[in-house]
Design a protein around this motif. Structure first.
Motif, PDB file in Angstrom:
ATOM      1  N   UNK A 287       0.815  -1.216   0.000  1.00 13.95           N
ATOM      2  CA  UNK A 287       0.000   0.000   0.000  1.00 13.95           C
ATOM      3  C   UNK A 287       0.849   1.267   0.000  1.00 13.95           C
ATOM      4  N   UNK A 288       2.167   1.113   0.115  1.00  9.82           N
ATOM      5  CA  UNK A 288       3.062   2.264   0.078  1.00  9.82           C
ATOM      6  C   UNK A 288       3.680   2.408  -1.309  1.00  9.82           C
ATOM      7  N   UNK A 289       3.989   3.619  -1.667  1.00  9.28           N
ATOM      8  CA  UNK A 289       4.584   3.857  -2.994  1.00  9.28           C
ATOM      9  C   UNK A 289       6.005   3.319  -3.013  1.00  9.28           C
ATOM     10  N   UNK A 290       6.287   2.402  -3.937  1.00  3.78           N
ATOM     11  CA  UNK A 290       7.583   1.743  -4.015  1.00  3.78           C
ATOM     12  C   UNK A 290       8.709   2.744  -4.274  1.00  3.78           C
ATOM     13  N   UNK A 291       9.800   2.563  -3.508  1.00  3.80           N
ATOM     14  CA  UNK A 291      10.986   3.381  -3.730  1.00  3.80           C
ATOM     15  C   UNK A 291      11.049   4.646  -2.906  1.00  3.80           C
ATOM     16  N   UNK A 292       9.982   5.005  -2.208  1.00  4.36           N
ATOM     17  CA  UNK A 292      10.013   6.203  -1.375  1.00  4.36           C
ATOM     18  C   UNK A 292      10.741   5.918  -0.065  1.00  4.36           C
ATOM     19  N   UNK A 293      11.072   6.992   0.668  1.00  2.00           N
ATOM     20  CA  UNK A 293      11.732   6.810   1.949  1.00  2.00           C
ATOM     21  C   UNK A 293      10.855   6.031   2.915  1.00  2.00           C
ATOM     22  N   UNK A 294       9.557   6.288   2.868  1.00  2.00           N
ATOM     23  CA  UNK A 294       8.635   5.573   3.754  1.00  2.00           C
ATOM     24  C   UNK A 294       8.647   4.080   3.433  1.00  2.00           C
ATOM     25  N   UNK A 295       8.652   3.752   2.143  1.00  2.00           N
ATOM     26  CA  UNK A 295       8.655   2.344   1.720  1.00  2.00           C
ATOM     27  C   UNK A 295       9.927   1.652   2.193  1.00  2.00           C
ATOM     28  N   UNK A 296      11.085   2.292   1.970  1.00  2.00           N
ATOM     29  CA  UNK A 296      12.344   1.692   2.389  1.00  2.00           C
ATOM     30  C   UNK A 296      12.434   1.581   3.911  1.00  2.00           C
ATOM     31  N   UNK A 297      11.901   2.577   4.621  1.00  2.00           N
ATOM     32  CA  UNK A 297      11.893   2.512   6.081  1.00  2.00           C
ATOM     33  C   UNK A 297      11.024   1.361   6.563  1.00  2.00           C
ATOM     34  N   UNK A 298       9.868   1.192   5.901  1.00  2.00           N
ATOM     35  CA  UNK A 298       8.977   0.085   6.250  1.00  2.00           C
ATOM     36  C   UNK A 298       9.654  -1.255   5.989  1.00  2.00           C
ATOM     37  N   UNK A 299      10.360  -1.359   4.860  1.00  2.00           N
ATOM     38  CA  UNK A 299      11.057  -2.598   4.532  1.00  2.00           C
ATOM     39  C   UNK A 299      12.123  -2.910   5.577  1.00  2.00           C
ATOM     40  N   UNK A 300      12.897  -1.896   5.970  1.00  2.00           N
ATOM     41  CA  UNK A 300      13.970  -2.112   6.941  1.00  2.00           C
ATOM     42  C   UNK A 300      13.417  -2.477   8.314  1.00  2.00           C
ATOM     43  N   UNK A 301      12.454  -1.701   8.797  1.00  2.00           N
ATOM     44  CA  UNK A 301      11.897  -1.959  10.121  1.00  2.00           C
ATOM     45  C   UNK A 301      11.110  -3.269  10.147  1.00  2.00           C
ATOM     46  N   UNK A 302      10.358  -3.528   9.064  1.00  2.00           N
ATOM     47  CA  UNK A 302       9.586  -4.762   8.999  1.00  2.00           C
ATOM     48  C   UNK A 302      10.468  -5.997   8.947  1.00  2.00           C
ATOM     49  N   UNK A 303      11.557  -5.917   8.196  1.00  2.00           N
ATOM     50  CA  UNK A 303      12.492  -7.043   8.119  1.00  2.00           C
ATOM     51  C   UNK A 303      13.149  -7.283   9.475  1.00  2.00           C
ATOM     52  N   UNK A 304      13.482  -6.186  10.173  1.00  2.00           N
ATOM     53  CA  UNK A 304      14.055  -6.319  11.514  1.00  2.00           C
ATOM     54  C   UNK A 304      13.054  -6.968  12.465  1.00  2.00           C
ATOM     55  N   UNK A 305      11.782  -6.614  12.312  1.00  2.00           N
ATOM     56  CA  UNK A 305      10.747  -7.218  13.155  1.00  2.00           C
ATOM     57  C   UNK A 305      10.635  -8.710  12.890  1.00  2.00           C
ATOM     58  N   UNK A 306      10.607  -9.102  11.619  1.00  2.00           N
ATOM     59  CA  UNK A 306      10.517 -10.522  11.266  1.00  2.00           C
ATOM     60  C   UNK A 306      11.706 -11.284  11.848  1.00  2.00           C
TER      61      UNK A 306
ATOM     62  N   UNK B 233      -0.519   2.554  -8.272  1.00  2.00           N
ATOM     63  CA  UNK B 233      -0.301   1.716  -9.452  1.00  2.00           C
ATOM     64  C   UNK B 233      -0.755   2.387 -10.731  1.00  2.00           C
ATOM     65  N   UNK B 234      -1.578   3.402 -10.583  1.00  2.00           N
ATOM     66  CA  UNK B 234      -1.996   4.147 -11.776  1.00  2.00           C
ATOM     67  C   UNK B 234      -1.284   5.496 -11.857  1.00  2.00           C
ATOM     68  N   UNK B 235      -0.216   5.642 -11.039  1.00  2.00           N
ATOM     69  CA  UNK B 235       0.604   6.850 -11.147  1.00  2.00           C
ATOM     70  C   UNK B 235       0.259   7.924 -10.158  1.00  2.00           C
ATOM     71  N   UNK B 236      -0.730   7.729  -9.292  1.00  2.00           N
ATOM     72  CA  UNK B 236      -1.100   8.736  -8.313  1.00  2.00           C
ATOM     73  C   UNK B 236      -0.424   8.432  -6.982  1.00  2.00           C
ATOM     74  N   UNK B 237      -0.017   9.476  -6.311  1.00  2.00           N
ATOM     75  CA  UNK B 237       0.699   9.338  -5.050  1.00  2.00           C
ATOM     76  C   UNK B 237      -0.278   9.043  -3.936  1.00  2.00           C
ATOM     77  N   UNK B 238       0.078   8.097  -3.077  1.00  2.00           N
ATOM     78  CA  UNK B 238      -0.735   7.846  -1.887  1.00  2.00           C
ATOM     79  C   UNK B 238      -0.312   8.787  -0.789  1.00  2.00           C
ATOM     80  N   UNK B 239      -1.202   8.974   0.145  1.00  2.00           N
ATOM     81  CA  UNK B 239      -0.919   9.877   1.247  1.00  2.00           C
ATOM     82  C   UNK B 239       0.046   9.260   2.221  1.00  2.00           C
TER      83      UNK B 239
END
Length: 220
Positions: free
Chosen positions: A152-171, A214-220
């Motif tokens: 649900x996050x826009x791929x490649x943004x800082x939020x997405x990468x932060x989620x990936x890092x923190x989520x992987x650490x949680x797992x 996915x259609x090019x619009x930014x999520x909040x």
């Protein structure tokens, strides 16, 4: 949806299929009592003991805080994920997380019965808990939650990468805690991660295919 967007949306399904094949292979190895699995479990546990202390330490084992820590981390991760989805006005995605967790639990129960792998023997010599250990439901749930959040996050943004890092650490933290608590072998955690990917990627596809980004619009 354009061809490029359709291809992007279908990637989680491919990930789910690949994870399913890997899970099937690991399940067969565990069920057959493969020496490769036993060696992997032993090496992982030895490394965890060196990193976190002797396995008979006061905070390890089935009665130690390590067991509670893993459950607490998973609970915090789930509540955080649901909060993020609701904040982003994605109640449908939050509902699909709960549906996915239900499907994951059913699959986990079926695999436990099919494989019948006993619980690990506690290092203090006490009797193991009743039940079966493969795969780890905690690791599966943590992975599933991460997959849906990433969808649900826009791929490649800082939020997405932060989620990936923190989520992987949680797992990783949840998985290690289950091994230290003598609740699972390392291979059980690996199986849980694969199960979480199978179900989580399928749910991520269902959720992500309707995401505005996915259609090019930014999520909040």
């Amino acid at each position: 949806m354009t061809g490029a967007a359709a291809g992007t949306a279908s990637r989680p399904l491919l990930g789910s299929a690949v994870a399913a094949l890997a899970l099937a292979a690991l399940t067969a190895l565990v069920a057959s009592g493969s020496d490769l699995v036993s060696a992997f479990d032993a090496r992982f546990r030895a490394g965890a003991d060196r990193a976190f202390g002797a396995s008979a330490g006061s905070w390890l084992g089935p009665d130690g805080p390590a067991d509670a820590v893993g459950s607490a981390l998973l609970g915090a991760g789930l509540l955080t994920a649901l909060g993020v989805l609701l904040y982003r006005r994605r109640p449908g995605a939050a509902l699909w997380v709960l549906v996915g967790l239900t499907v994951q639990f059913a699959a986990e129960t079926a695999l436990e019965t099919l494989v019948g792998r006993p619980m690990p023997l506690p290092a203090d010599g006490s009797a193991p808990d009743p039940g079966y250990s493969f795969p780890s439901g905690h690791a599966a749930s943590a992975t599933l939650i991460l997959m849906v959040l990433l969808a649900v996050l826009r791929t490649g943004t800082r939020v997405w990468w932060s989620c990936l890092a923190l989520g992987s650490a949680l797992v990783a933290a949840v998985g290690v805690s289950r091994v230290l608590a003598d609740a699972h072998h390392a291979a059980d955690v690996a199986g849980g991660v694969l199960l979480g990917l199978v179900v989580g990627c399928a749910v991520a596809w269902r959720v992500g295919v309707r995401s505005p980004h996915l259609s090019g619009k930014e999520t909040r």
